[in-house]
Scaffold this motif. Structure first.
Motif, short mmCIF file in Angstrom:
data_model
loop_
_atom_site.label_atom_id
_atom_site.label_comp_id
_atom_site.label_asym_id
_atom_site.label_seq_id
_atom_site.Cartn_x
_atom_site.Cartn_y
_atom_site.Cartn_z
N GLU A 1 5.48 3.76 10.24
CA GLU A 1 5.65 4.82 9.22
C GLU A 1 4.40 4.94 8.38
N TYR A 2 3.84 3.77 8.02
CA TYR A 2 2.61 3.82 7.24
C TYR A 2 1.50 4.50 8.03
N LEU A 3 1.40 4.13 9.31
CA LEU A 3 0.37 4.78 10.13
C LEU A 3 0.62 6.28 10.23
N ALA B 1 0.83 -1.22 0.00
CA ALA B 1 0.00 0.00 0.00
C ALA B 1 0.85 1.26 0.00
N ILE B 2 1.96 1.19 0.81
CA ILE B 2 2.84 2.37 0.85
C ILE B 2 3.46 2.62 -0.51
N CYS B 3 3.89 1.56 -1.17
CA CYS B 3 4.47 1.71 -2.52
C CYS B 3 3.45 2.31 -3.49
N ALA B 4 2.22 1.77 -3.41
CA ALA B 4 1.18 2.28 -4.33
C ALA B 4 0.90 3.77 -4.08
N VAL C 1 3.92 10.47 -6.43
CA VAL C 1 4.90 10.96 -7.40
C VAL C 1 4.21 11.40 -8.68
N LEU C 2 3.27 10.57 -9.17
CA LEU C 2 2.53 10.92 -10.39
C LEU C 2 1.76 12.24 -10.20
#
Length: 841
Positions: free
Chosen positions: A794-796, A704-707, A713-714
């Motif tokens: 970090e995600y949280l 999820a973090i990568c997505a 970025v996009l």
């Protein structure tokens, strides 16, 4: 016939009375004497004549009382009612007696029964009613200029019809450097006057001398008489030069060049020698203007121009020329030259603007008169005929009211907000060839009327305010612009009152009526009120007043004012104690217990981390805690050297500034295998499944973090491209709005100017905040498990903790340890919105 004795006696008695009357008449001759001043008014009292004569008033009429006079019997009269002698008509002593020293009026008063005659003398006294009189009003005396000094000329004195002191005369001659008066007294009434020359005469210098001789009599007040004495100085030369014509007529164009020949005059003299040599000159009696404009050659008689001739200044000149001979004494002749100037078009028109009705209201009706304009041209004929025009493309026109008079009137509607003033140029052009023109400018100021409401730069503003602000702190300034002027543009601000929950809006904020500064009246609490939305009204001072509203969205930013709280243990302190039994046979990574804590704050202020305090005495601690999970686990296999009772001090910290903490004590008792509580196979299986599930969750979190990062970025790339295109397009038309970057204690926040997605807060209108959060993490754990826990946290931190107000559109935000940046777009009256600082009063 024999008379009787009685009759004889009566005759004797009558004879005796007659003799007595005759004796009385003779004795009464001049028996009364009166005096009266001449020129006395009618009715002036002279004397009580009846009483003075011994007559009774009652017998005046029966006895036929009457007055007789040899001279002008009508001058005096007696009133028979009271017996008073009075003046009946004007008495002029000089007419009666001339210059006689004595002057009287003799009256005879006659009464009958018996007949009596009385003599009365009335003396007429002189008054000073006649001024001295000279024989002539002007006396001309001719003195040759060669006459010697102290030459005497007798003068005839003045005469005065009065007598006595009223006829005593004194003389005075006006001051003169050439003559003085000599008076010789012969007797009391006779004087001889002489005019004595005291200075030599020069006919060429002074041809005539005017003197005034004044005679004053001795009366009170004194009367005067004057004679003008005109002394003409005679030249010894007996022939004067003469011109062939007495008048010469010449025409000249104005602006004739300097030195142009006007005319040549010629005079002749019948004398011979030096007496016939003639010198020409301009008459000294001519005006100074003639001497400035013309000059004459004294030998040839040529008259030429001097300087510039101007038809508009003087249309004609009369030049008097004198031709003087060289005789002794010299004589002269005269002629006149009449010069007429011909006009040329050398004067520009003149424009005069009067009666200005300024400023003019912008709602003035068409045809309103603004100014009166008159034009003129000093030239004559067609050169002085003037036409007028106005500057094109202006809302005014000229209306002719009379010859060379115009009115400047309004021709179309005005709008001060478009044009506040006009420069109206009036051009006047004459009909000459070539034509000449002149211009005059009228500055027409347009007066304002209240036809524009105040306007805010934006329909709404977003303001960020830290909670716990000081009461009365300044949080924002609204500013509305009014296109009108003066009092119509004076804007006052007020709140649009409404209810905020159970309280009135005015208990939270206030706005300064003049400056538009918005103040927070009390400390705001993020945990109580996250968003305060209200309207500010701006109204001008015109009549009638106009106004508009603007919406303010005040976001209350969180501050770290709440410490972490351990769930199930209370608020911290010595009571936060947890006891656990751990078997000595457990290996590394065994979870002893898990503590959970919460923080009432939000964002970084609510992001918690856990750490164990070092053991006392520097002993090696076989336990560790998950940085963000709160799980206490073993770091190695326990051995016999480990103390049977371990006291672990757990510190829970948030990420606010300043950091707030909570502590808990974990008492771990190490037991042998037989003493440890046995765990069933089912429990072991459940723990294994839980661990596998956590691993799966971590994998999903990483995906999820990568997505999200890819999407972020996009989004950034697209946003940057769009921003560049907007900046380039804005650069072609004008400067863009600035972006203010401000410090915030909660991280980096961004407020997008491009409102593409709208999200709603719990209160008021939908919000358009686009937020994302990226914390700077401390040094990560060394082990794989800690890195996994760190990734979870970090995600949280990126997604869970900063999802404020249901935000769906995310912008990238960054936070480092030293600087916190808040970016908000939207200028207010030349200033951008910014978070309120506590010290901003």
């Amino acid at each position: 016939m024999v008379s009787s004795p009685r009759r004889d006696q009566g005759v004797k008695e009558r004879l005796l009375l007659s003799l007595l009357f005759l004796a009385a008449w003779q004795a009464g001759s001049g028996q009364l004497h009166y005096s009266v001043p001449e020129e006395a008014k009618h009715g002036t009292f002279v004397g009580r004549i009846a009483q003075d004569l011994g007559l009774e008033l009652a017998e005046l009429v029966p006895r036929l009382f009457r007055v007789a006079s040899k001279e002008r019997g009508d001058l005096l009269e007696v009133n028979l009612q009271n017996g008073i002698l009075f003046v009946n008509s004007r008495i002029d002593r000089e007419e009666l007696c001339g210059r006689s020293a004595e002057c009287s009026i003799h009256l005879e008063v006659v009464v009958d029964r018996p007949l009596r005659v009385f003599h009365v003398e009335v003396e007429v006294m002189d008054i000073n009613d006649n001024p001295p009189v000279f024989p002539t009003a002007v006396k001309t005396i001719r003195f040759p200029e060669s006459r010697l000094l102290d030459s005497r000329f007798p003068l005839e004195g003045a005469s005065d019809a009065d007598i006595g002191v009223n006829s005593l005369l004194s003389y005075k001659l006006t001051s003169s450097e050439f003559f003085f008066l000599d008076i010789q007294t012969n007797d009391e009434q006779s004087q001889s006057l002489f005019l004595v020359q005291g200075k030599s005469l020069d006919r060429e210098d002074t041809a005539e001398i005017n003197l005034l001789l004044v005679a004053t009599d001795g009366g009170k007040p004194g009367l005067t008489g004057t004679v003008c004495i005109l002394i003409k100085v005679l030249d010894v030369n007996d022939n004067e030069p003469t011109f062939d014509r007495s008048v010469y007529k010449v025409q000249l164009s104005e602006n004739t060049t300097n030195g142009t020949l006007v005319i040549k005059v010629n005079a002749s003299d019948t004398d011979e020698g030096s007496n016939s040599e003639i010198v020409y000159s301009l008459s000294s009696d001519a005006s100074s203007n003639v001497h400035m404009k013309f000059k004459i050659n004294p030998s040839s008689g040529e008259i030429r121009t001097r300087g510039k001739l101007d038809y508009e200044e003087t249309k004609s000149y009369e030049i008097q020329v004198i031709a003087s001979d060289r005789g002794t004494p010299s004589m002269s002749g005269h002629c006149k030259i009449s010069v007429k100037l011909v006009d040329i078009n050398d004067n520009t028109p003149e424009v005069s603007i009067t009666s200005l009705s300024l400023p003019i209201q912008e709602n003035a009706p068409l045809g309103t008169v603004i100014a009166l304009i008159s034009v003129s041209d000093r030239d004559s004929g067609i050169n002085g005929q003037v036409t007028c025009t106005l500057t094109p493309h202006i809302p005014f026109k000229l209306v002719s009211t009379f010859k060379n008079y115009y009115s400047l009137v309004l021709d179309s509607t005005l709008d001060r907000e478009i044009f506040s003033d006009y420069e109206v140029v009036v051009t006047a052009r004459d009909g000459g060839s070539p034509p000449l023109s002149a211009s005059a400018t009228v500055s027409v100021e347009v007066a304002d009327v209240n036809d524009n409401a105040p306007v805010f730069a934006q329909p709404e503003y977003t303001v960020f305010v830290k909670e716990n602000n000081p009461p009365g702190s300044h949080i924002f300034t609204v500013c509305a612009r009014d296109a009108d002027a003066q009092e119509n543009a004076l804007v006052s601000y007020s709140l649009v009152e409404r209810r905020v929950g159970e309280r009135a809006l005015s208990s939270y904020v206030s706005v300064h009526a003049e400056s538009g500064k918005v103040f927070a009246l009390q400390p705001l609490d993020h945990e109580e009120l996250e968003l305060l939305q209200f309207q500010v009204s701006a109204r001008d001072s015109g009549v009638p007043s106009l106004g508009s509203n603007v919406t303010l969205q005040v976001f209350v930013l969180d501050e770290n004012d709440n410490a972490p709280v351990l769930l199930g243990l209370g608020a911290g302190g010595a009571s936060n104690v947890v006891s656990e039994l751990v078997s000595r046979s457990v290996g590394a990574g065994h979870v002893v217990t898990k503590l959970r804590a919460v923080d009432a704050d939000s964002g970084y202020n609510a992001w918690l981390s856990y750490e164990l305090q070092p053991a006392e005495g520097g002993a090696r601690n076989p336990f560790r805690v998950g940085l963000y999970t709160g799980e206490i686990s073993t770091t190695r296999a326990l051995d016999e050297e480990d103390e049977p009772h371990q006291r672990l001090l757990l510190l829970v910290k948030d990420h606010g500034e300043p950091v707030l903490t909570a502590t808990a004590t974990v008492l771990v008792s190490l037991v042998e295998n037989g003493q440890a509580p046995k765990v069933s196979s089912q429990a072991s299986a459940g723990a294994s499944r839980l661990q596998e599930a956590l691993v799966d969750v971590n994998v999903y979190l990483i995906i999820a973090i990568c997505a999200v990062s890819s999407l972020l970025v996009l989004t950034l790339v697209l946003y940057s491209a769009l921003r560049c295109s907007l900046v380039s397009s804005a650069g072609a038309s004008g400067p863009g709005k600035p972006t203010l970057v401000c410090s915030s204690a909660v991280g980096s926040w961004s407020y997008s100017q491009q409102r593409r997605q709208r999200v709603c807060s719990g209160e008021g209108a939908p919000k358009m905040d686009l937020m994302a959060f990226s914390p700077s993490l401390p040094q990560g754990p060394d082990t794989t498990e800690e890195r996994q826990q760190s990734s979870e946290s970090e995600y949280l931190g990126k997604v869970g903790l900063l999802g404020i107000f249901g935000i769906t559109n995310i912008n990238f935000l960054d936070r480092d340890n030293d600087q916190k940046v808040l970016t908000t777009v939207g200028a207010q009256c030349g200033q951008n919105a910014r978070p309120s600082q506590h010290n901003d009063q």
